[in-house]
Design an enzyme around this catalytic site. Structure first.
Site, PDB file in Angstrom:
ATOM      1  CG  HIS A  70      43.051 -47.734  40.232  1.00 24.46           C
ATOM      2  ND1 HIS A  70      43.220 -48.538  39.112  1.00 24.46           N
ATOM      3  CD2 HIS A  70      44.127 -47.955  41.020  1.00 24.46           C
ATOM      4  CE1 HIS A  70      44.354 -49.217  39.232  1.00 24.46           C
ATOM      5  NE2 HIS A  70      44.918 -48.883  40.381  1.00 24.46           N
ATOM      6  CB  CYS A  84      47.369 -44.392  34.453  1.00 22.03           C
ATOM      7  SG  CYS A  84      48.957 -44.188  33.628  1.00 22.03           S
ATOM      8  N   GLY A  85      48.317 -43.399  36.983  1.00 24.50           N
ATOM      9  CA  GLY A  85      49.129 -42.864  38.077  1.00 24.50           C
ATOM     10  C   GLY A  85      50.261 -41.996  37.558  1.00 24.50           C
ATOM     11  NE  ARG A 109      63.309 -28.268  12.762  1.00 25.77           N
ATOM     12  CZ  ARG A 109      62.707 -27.156  13.182  1.00 25.77           C
ATOM     13  NH1 ARG A 109      62.016 -26.396  12.347  1.00 25.77           N
ATOM     14  NH2 ARG A 109      62.792 -26.790  14.458  1.00 25.77           N
ATOM     15  CG  HIS A 144      59.022 -29.811  17.967  1.00 24.79           C
ATOM     16  ND1 HIS A 144      60.311 -29.731  18.435  1.00 24.79           N
ATOM     17  CD2 HIS A 144      58.666 -28.545  17.610  1.00 24.79           C
ATOM     18  CE1 HIS A 144      60.721 -28.473  18.362  1.00 24.79           C
ATOM     19  NE2 HIS A 144      59.735 -27.732  17.885  1.00 24.79           N
ATOM     20  N   GLY A 201      50.935 -41.768  33.894  1.00 23.16           N
ATOM     21  CA  GLY A 201      50.723 -41.469  32.462  1.00 23.16           C
ATOM     22  C   GLY A 201      51.468 -42.451  31.571  1.00 23.16           C
ATOM     23  CB  ILE A 202      54.560 -44.396  32.161  1.00 23.18           C
ATOM     24  CG1 ILE A 202      55.376 -43.155  32.530  1.00 23.18           C
ATOM     25  CG2 ILE A 202      55.424 -45.384  31.388  1.00 23.18           C
ATOM     26  CD1 ILE A 202      56.467 -43.401  33.562  1.00 23.18           C
ATOM     27  N   GLY A 203      51.930 -45.967  31.586  1.00 25.93           N
ATOM     28  CA  GLY A 203      51.269 -47.183  31.094  1.00 25.93           C
ATOM     29  C   GLY A 203      50.229 -46.857  30.033  1.00 25.93           C
ATOM     30  CG  MET A 204      46.766 -44.367  30.863  1.00 24.31           C
ATOM     31  SD  MET A 204      45.366 -45.364  30.283  1.00 24.31           S
ATOM     32  CE  MET A 204      44.150 -44.998  31.561  1.00 24.31           C
TER      33      MET A 204
HETATM   34  C1  RB5 Z   1      48.176 -48.395  38.902  1.00 21.94           C
HETATM   35  O1  RB5 Z   1      48.568 -48.705  40.180  1.00 21.94           O
HETATM   36  C2  RB5 Z   1      49.352 -47.787  38.134  1.00 21.94           C
HETATM   37  O2  RB5 Z   1      50.272 -48.789  37.804  1.00 21.94           O
HETATM   38  C3  RB5 Z   1      48.856 -47.080  36.890  1.00 21.94           C
HETATM   39  O3  RB5 Z   1      47.969 -46.090  37.254  1.00 21.94           O
HETATM   40  C4  RB5 Z   1      49.897 -46.391  36.026  1.00 21.94           C
HETATM   41  O4  RB5 Z   1      50.691 -45.531  36.758  1.00 21.94           O
HETATM   42  C5  RB5 Z   1      50.659 -47.247  35.110  1.00 21.94           C
HETATM   43  O5  RB5 Z   1      51.467 -46.780  34.300  1.00 21.94           O
END
Ligand code: RB5
Length: 152
Positions: free
Chosen positions: A16, A72-73, A139, A105, A75-78
């Site tokens: 979302h 995602c909000g 490399r 790279h 990109g980190i969790g994805m």
């Molecule tokens: C959702 O609120 C948020 O945690 C998700 O989109 C993302 O940023 C997680 O890494």
């Protein structure tokens, strides 16, 4: 003979926090003649990003699609989730320099974007760079191999 099915070039997925940006990128990909498939989400309702990341990452690792874009909000969790799938190299790139180096790279095969960090204009440029920048090999290939099997 039945027409040959064209291979998916880009598989997309978003939660979302990324769905609005994902939906803005689709016409851009179409205009560039990129063959894409959207695995959702398809509305504003909250979903858990790992559910989407696993689907896209497994499909990319399994060769069903050449590359993935996960949003995602931040990109980190994805990216954290996708990188648990062997063969996946997912990179959070919310700027152009990261997008270029992630390909040149790191041979990244999944681009993770922050839908709450960047706007559609920058995202389109990042996606274009990610899809067109070749892996430099040399490399960097040695280093990619070390990611999989520890150090020599
Ligand atoms: C959702 O609120 C948020 O945690 C998700 O989109 C993302 O940023 C997680 O890494």
């Amino acid at each position: 003979m039945a027409p040959k099915k064209k291979k998916i070039e880009v598989l997309l997925g978003a939660d979302h926090g990324g769905v609005a940006l994902k939906d803005e990128l689709l016409p851009f990909l179409t205009a560039r003649h990129v063959i894409w498939k959207d695995l959702g989400t398809f509305g504003d309702a909250a979903v858990d990003y790992p559910d989407i990341a696993w689907q896209v990452a497994r499909a990319v690792a399994g060769g069903e699609a050449a590359k993935g874009i996960l949003i995602c909000g931040s990109g980190i969790g994805m990216a954290i989730t996708a990188n648990r799938v062997p063969g996946v190299r997912a990179a959070v790139c919310n700027d152009l320099y990261s997008a270029r180096l992630a390909r040149a790279h790191n041979d990244a095969n999944i681009l993770a974007l922050g839908g709450r960090i960047i706007g559609a204009g920058l995202a389109r440029e990042i996606v274009a760079l990610f899809l067109t920048t070749p892996f430099e090999k040399g490399r960097h290939l040695r280093r990619i191999r070390k990611m999989e099997g520890g150090c020599s």
